[in-house]
Scaffold this active site. Sequence first.
Site, PDB file in Angstrom:
ATOM      1  N   ARG A 248       5.377   1.980   9.594  1.00 49.80           N
ATOM      2  CA  ARG A 248       5.721   2.946   8.542  1.00 49.80           C
ATOM      3  C   ARG A 248       4.611   3.986   8.395  1.00 49.80           C
ATOM      4  NH1 ARG A 248       7.399   0.479   2.872  1.00 49.80           N
ATOM      5  NH2 ARG A 248       5.143   0.246   2.680  1.00 49.80           N
TER       6      ARG A 248
ATOM      7  N   LYS B 133       5.428   7.397   3.030  1.00 49.01           N
ATOM      8  CA  LYS B 133       4.489   7.079   1.941  1.00 49.01           C
ATOM      9  C   LYS B 133       3.419   8.170   1.869  1.00 49.01           C
ATOM     10  CE  LYS B 133       2.883   2.712   0.067  1.00 49.01           C
ATOM     11  NZ  LYS B 133       3.473   2.839  -1.260  1.00 49.01           N
TER      12      LYS B 133
ATOM     13  N   GLU C 203      15.128   5.057  -6.559  1.00 47.98           N
ATOM     14  CA  GLU C 203      14.110   4.013  -6.736  1.00 47.98           C
ATOM     15  C   GLU C 203      13.224   4.385  -7.904  1.00 47.98           C
ATOM     16  OE1 GLU C 203      11.172   3.711  -3.581  1.00 47.98           O
ATOM     17  OE2 GLU C 203      11.651   5.719  -2.877  1.00 47.98           O
TER      18      GLU C 203
HETATM   19  N1  PLP Z   1       9.042   2.537  -3.080  1.00 42.31           N
HETATM   20  C1  PLP Z   1       7.909   3.185  -3.313  1.00 42.31           C
HETATM   21  C2  PLP Z   1       7.995   4.599  -3.784  1.00 42.31           C
HETATM   22  C3  PLP Z   1       6.673   2.559  -3.106  1.00 42.31           C
HETATM   23  O1  PLP Z   1       5.528   3.191  -3.353  1.00 42.31           O
HETATM   24  C4  PLP Z   1       6.653   1.211  -2.674  1.00 42.31           C
HETATM   25  C5  PLP Z   1       5.394   0.536  -2.405  1.00 42.31           C
HETATM   26  O2  PLP Z   1       4.919   0.481  -1.334  1.00 42.31           O
HETATM   27  C6  PLP Z   1       7.864   0.565  -2.444  1.00 42.31           C
HETATM   28  C7  PLP Z   1       9.043   1.250  -2.662  1.00 42.31           C
HETATM   29  C8  PLP Z   1       7.894  -0.833  -1.959  1.00 42.31           C
HETATM   30  O3  PLP Z   1       7.608  -0.913  -0.605  1.00 42.31           O
HETATM   31  P1  PLP Z   1       6.995  -2.202   0.040  1.00 42.31           P
HETATM   32  O4  PLP Z   1       7.919  -3.322  -0.267  1.00 42.31           O
HETATM   33  O5  PLP Z   1       6.925  -1.918   1.473  1.00 42.31           O
HETATM   34  O6  PLP Z   1       5.663  -2.409  -0.589  1.00 42.31           O
HETATM   35  C1  COI Z   2       2.733  -1.004  -3.146  1.00 44.48           C
HETATM   36  O1  COI Z   2       3.587  -1.720  -3.642  1.00 44.48           O
HETATM   37  O2  COI Z   2       1.955  -1.413  -2.277  1.00 44.48           O
HETATM   38  C2  COI Z   2       2.580   0.383  -3.540  1.00 44.48           C
HETATM   39  O3  COI Z   2       1.996   1.117  -2.810  1.00 44.48           O
HETATM   40  C3  COI Z   2       3.133   0.845  -4.801  1.00 44.48           C
HETATM   41  C4  COI Z   2       2.136   1.616  -5.589  1.00 44.48           C
HETATM   42  C5  COI Z   2       2.851   2.363  -6.618  1.00 44.48           C
HETATM   43  C6  COI Z   2       1.083   0.731  -6.158  1.00 44.48           C
END
Ligand code: PLP
Ligand code: COI
Length: 341
Positions: free
Chosen positions: A82, A185, A221
Site C-alpha cells: 500500500r 495514505k 469511511e
Molecule cells: N481508513 C483510513 C482513512 C485510515 O487512516 C486507516 C488507517 O490506516 C484505515 C482506514 C484502516 O486501515 P488499516 O486497517 O490498514 O489500518
Molecule cells: C492506523 O490505523 O494505523 C492509522 O493510520 C489511522 C490513523 C488515523 C491513526
Amino acid sequence: MEKKNIDWENLGFGYYKTDKRYVSNFKDGKWDSGCITEDSMVTISECAGVIHYCQTCFEGMKAYTTQDGHVVVFRPDLNAQRMYDSAVRLEIPPFPVERFIDAVEQVVKANLEFVPPYGTGAALYLRPVMFATGPVMGVKPAQEYQFRIFASPVGPYFKKGGASSLVLKVSDFDRSAPHGTGHIKAGLNYAMSLHPIVKAHDEGFNENMYLDPQTRTKVEETGGANFFFVTADNTVVTPKSPSILPSITRRSLMSLAENLGYKVEEREVYLSELSEFVECGLCGTAAVISPVGKVNDHGKEILFKNSQNGMGPVSKKLYDTLTGIQFGRIEGPEGWVRQII
Ligand code: PLP
Ligand code: COI
C-alpha cells in the site's frame, strides 16, 4: 531482555519516543542502504516539498507479543504494497516491498523493550513515513526523499470511559475527492480531515462519517478507519468505493467473516439504508474494531440496536478472531502473521 518501565495497561494512542528508528534517504536517483539510528529529529530545507506541497505518505501497523512469548507483525506485506502504491500516486520514488518488510523487522528487533507484554492489550505501533526532503519552488516532485519507520507503544485509539460505543456525525466536509487520493495514505487526506474532526469533537461527537464526494449519498469511511455493518440476518456489509482507503484490517475481517460462515458483501452502502443495520463498527490498525452506537445525520439519529453499548455479537466474534490471531491465540490463515522473534 528487560521491558521498559511503562504503565502498559493505561497507554493511550500517542507518540512515545522509543530508542531506535530506521532511516533511508533517496538522493541522486537511488535509495541508500538505510540503517537503524537513535536520531529522532529530521532536519530539512525550508523549501522541502513535504512542507509546501504535502508530498508525503505514511503507514500504520502493529507488533504484538503473543501468548507464547513471540513478537509478531500482522500482514506487513500489505502495508509495504500500500505504501508502494501511495508513493507512486504522489510521484515519490517507491521503497521496495522487500526492503520495507526488512526495515519493519529491524525496527521491531531494535525496540523489543518497548513491545508491550502479552495480556496488557497494548501493542507497538509502527509508523512508516516517506516525505520529500529536497527543495522545490515550482509545483513539481522533489529530487530527494526520506523513508523512516519509527515505533511507539500504544493502547486504544478511542479513549475508554463514558459510553462504550461511539457516536458519529455525518460530515458536511469531504475527506477525499472523486478521482483524488482517498484510496492512498497521503498526508494531505488527513490535513483535509483536521478541521472537520475538531468541529465534530467540539459538537460532542467521536468521529465523522464521510460520504462519497461525488453524490454525497453513500457511506465512505471515517478520518482513520473503514466501516462495516451487520444486517438483521447476520450479513457483514462493507462499503465499496474508489475513494476509501483499502484497510488491511477490513480486508482481513471480511475474509475471516466468510471463513466463520457469515455472508459478506462489499458494495455501495447508501446513507438512506443505514437504519436497516443492527451493528456498526469502525475497523483499522489503530481502531481495531470500535463499535458505533449512533450516527447523527443533521439532527436525525440512526441507531444500531445491537452495538448501542459495546460490540454486538457479530462484531465481537470478528474481534475475538482477529485479535486471537494477532496475539497468537488462534492460528490465522497462512502468511498473515510474521514472526520477528
Ligand atoms: N481508513 C483510513 C482513512 C485510515 O487512516 C486507516 C488507517 O490506516 C484505515 C482506514 C484502516 O486501515 P488499516 O486497517 O490498514 O489500518
Ligand atoms: C492506523 O490505523 O494505523 C492509522 O493510520 C489511522 C490513523 C488515523 C491513526
